[in-house]
Design a protein around this motif. Structure first.
Motif, PDB file in Angstrom:
ATOM      1  N   GLY A  54       0.819  -1.215   0.000  1.00 19.24           N
ATOM      2  CA  GLY A  54       0.000   0.000   0.000  1.00 19.24           C
ATOM      3  C   GLY A  54       0.848   1.259   0.000  1.00 19.24           C
ATOM      4  O   GLY A  54       0.552   2.230  -0.701  1.00 19.24           O
ATOM      5  N   ILE A  55       1.928   1.254   0.780  1.00 17.93           N
ATOM      6  CA  ILE A  55       2.822   2.414   0.865  1.00 17.93           C
ATOM      7  C   ILE A  55       3.516   2.652  -0.475  1.00 17.93           C
ATOM      8  O   ILE A  55       3.591   3.790  -0.959  1.00 17.93           O
ATOM      9  CB  ILE A  55       3.863   2.208   1.990  1.00 17.93           C
ATOM     10  N   ASP A  58       1.067   4.050  -3.056  1.00 14.80           N
ATOM     11  CA  ASP A  58       0.788   5.458  -2.749  1.00 14.80           C
ATOM     12  C   ASP A  58       1.948   6.346  -3.210  1.00 14.80           C
ATOM     13  O   ASP A  58       1.731   7.434  -3.743  1.00 14.80           O
ATOM     14  CB  ASP A  58       0.563   5.641  -1.243  1.00 14.80           C
ATOM     15  N   MET A  59       3.173   5.886  -2.995  1.00 16.27           N
ATOM     16  CA  MET A  59       4.354   6.633  -3.405  1.00 16.27           C
ATOM     17  C   MET A  59       4.383   6.799  -4.926  1.00 16.27           C
ATOM     18  O   MET A  59       4.643   7.890  -5.436  1.00 16.27           O
ATOM     19  CB  MET A  59       5.619   5.922  -2.921  1.00 16.27           C
ATOM     20  N   MET A 101      -3.410   4.862  -5.655  1.00 13.53           N
ATOM     21  CA  MET A 101      -3.712   5.419  -4.339  1.00 13.53           C
ATOM     22  C   MET A 101      -5.070   4.979  -3.799  1.00 13.53           C
ATOM     23  O   MET A 101      -5.217   4.791  -2.594  1.00 13.53           O
ATOM     24  CB  MET A 101      -3.625   6.939  -4.397  1.00 13.53           C
ATOM     25  N   GLY A 105      -4.175   1.067  -2.718  1.00 14.98           N
ATOM     26  CA  GLY A 105      -3.990   1.620  -1.373  1.00 14.98           C
ATOM     27  C   GLY A 105      -5.118   1.259  -0.420  1.00 14.98           C
ATOM     28  O   GLY A 105      -4.878   0.836   0.718  1.00 14.98           O
ATOM     29  N   THR A 145       0.926   2.304   9.000  1.00 14.15           N
ATOM     30  CA  THR A 145       0.364   2.531   7.667  1.00 14.15           C
ATOM     31  C   THR A 145       0.364   4.012   7.319  1.00 14.15           C
ATOM     32  O   THR A 145       0.858   4.416   6.256  1.00 14.15           O
ATOM     33  CB  THR A 145      -1.071   1.974   7.577  1.00 14.15           C
ATOM     34  N   LYS A 149       2.826   5.800   4.700  1.00 16.37           N
ATOM     35  CA  LYS A 149       2.286   6.469   3.515  1.00 16.37           C
ATOM     36  C   LYS A 149       2.729   7.921   3.457  1.00 16.37           C
ATOM     37  O   LYS A 149       2.994   8.452   2.375  1.00 16.37           O
ATOM     38  CB  LYS A 149       0.764   6.362   3.486  1.00 16.37           C
ATOM     39  N   GLY A 152       6.231   7.756   2.254  1.00  7.66           N
ATOM     40  CA  GLY A 152       6.197   7.362   0.844  1.00  7.66           C
ATOM     41  C   GLY A 152       5.760   8.499  -0.065  1.00  7.66           C
ATOM     42  O   GLY A 152       6.340   8.708  -1.138  1.00  7.66           O
ATOM     43  N   LYS A 153       4.738   9.246   0.354  1.00  9.26           N
ATOM     44  CA  LYS A 153       4.280  10.372  -0.465  1.00  9.26           C
ATOM     45  C   LYS A 153       5.339  11.457  -0.539  1.00  9.26           C
ATOM     46  O   LYS A 153       5.535  12.075  -1.595  1.00  9.26           O
ATOM     47  CB  LYS A 153       2.966  10.926   0.087  1.00  9.26           C
TER      48      LYS A 153
END
Length: 192
Positions: A54-55, A58-59, A101, A105, A145, A149, A152-153
Motif C-alpha cells: 500500500g505504501i 501510494d508513493m 492510491m 492503497g 500505515t 504512507k 512514501g508520499k
C-alpha cells in the motif's frame, strides 16, 4: 442531457469499480488462505508486506501526480528504455493515481485490517484481552500505515522523476516480455 465526457467518466468509474472488486476478492482470498496456514510470525510478515505494498503504490501515485513529462521526451528521443512508458504514466495521471492510491492503497488497508484479525485469532486470545490486543495492535497498524504512507508520499514528491522512470522500465519490460500494453501509444494523447 448526457455528454460524451460524462459517458467516458461513467465508463472509467465502472471499470475502476469492477477492477477493485476483482482485485479485492483475489487479494483477500489468497491472503486469507496464506494467513490461515501460516504461523504467527509469518502472518505478521505477510501483514507488513500488505502494508508495504500500500505504501509503495501510494508513493508511485504521488510521483506520477507531481511528475513532469518534459525530461522523458529527450530520454525517449535517445531511446532510453522505459522513457515512452514513463510519458504514458504521466499522460494517464488520473487512471494511475486512482489505481495506485485508491484501488491498491485502499484494498491493502482493508486486507491488513482483516489480516490483523486473523493474527489475533491465531494468538488464541479471547475476552477482554482480545479487545485490548486488537486495540493496541490496530493502533500500531494504523500508525505504521499512515506514517509509512506519509513518508512514501514525501519520497514520491521529491524523487518523482526517478520513481516514474523505474515504473516506466517495469512497464516496458511487461510490454516486451509479456506482450501486455497497459496504456495506448503516448503520441495519440494530447500533450500538456
Amino acid at each position: 442531457m448526457k455528454t460524451k465526457n460524462s459517458h467516458i467518466q461513467f465508463k472509467g468509474i465502472t471499470y475502476i469499480t469492477v477492477t477493485t472488486f476483482l482485485l479485492a476478492i483475489i487479494f483477500s482470498f489468497f491472503s486469507d488462505i496464506i494467513l490461515k496456514k501460516s504461523n504467527v510470525i509469518i502472518a505478521f510478515f505477510i501483514l507488513m508486506l500488505i502494508v508495504f505494498i500500500g505504501i509503495i503504490f501510494d508513493m508511485v501515485g504521488m510521483a506520477v501526480a507531481t511528475g513532469d513529462e518534459k525530461p522523458f521526451h529527450s530520454m525517449a528521443a535517445n531511446k532510453v528504455y522505459g522513457a515512452k512508458q514513463s510519458i504514458k504514466l504521466i499522460r494517464n495521471v488520473n487512471i494511475v493515481t486512482t489505481f495506485c492510491m485508491d484501488v491498491v492503497g485502499d484494498i491493502s488497508g482493508i486486507i491488513s485490517g482483516a489480516a490483523l484479525t486473523t493474527i489475533i485469532i491465531k494468538l488464541s486470545i479471547q475476552g477482554t484481552k482480545s479487545t485490548i490486543y486488537f486495540t493496541i495492535l490496530g493502533g500500531l497498524l494504523s500508525a505504521v500505515t499512515i506514517g509509512g504512507k506519509a513518508i512514501g508520499k514525501n519520497i514520491g514528491i521529491n524523487k518523482n522523476q526517478s520513481i516514474i522512470h523505474i515504473v516506466g522500465i517495469f512497464l516496458a519490460w511487461i510490454e516486451k516480455n509479456i506482450g501486455i500494453n497497459i496504456f495506448s501509444d503516448y503520441r495519440n494523447k494530447n500533450r500538456k
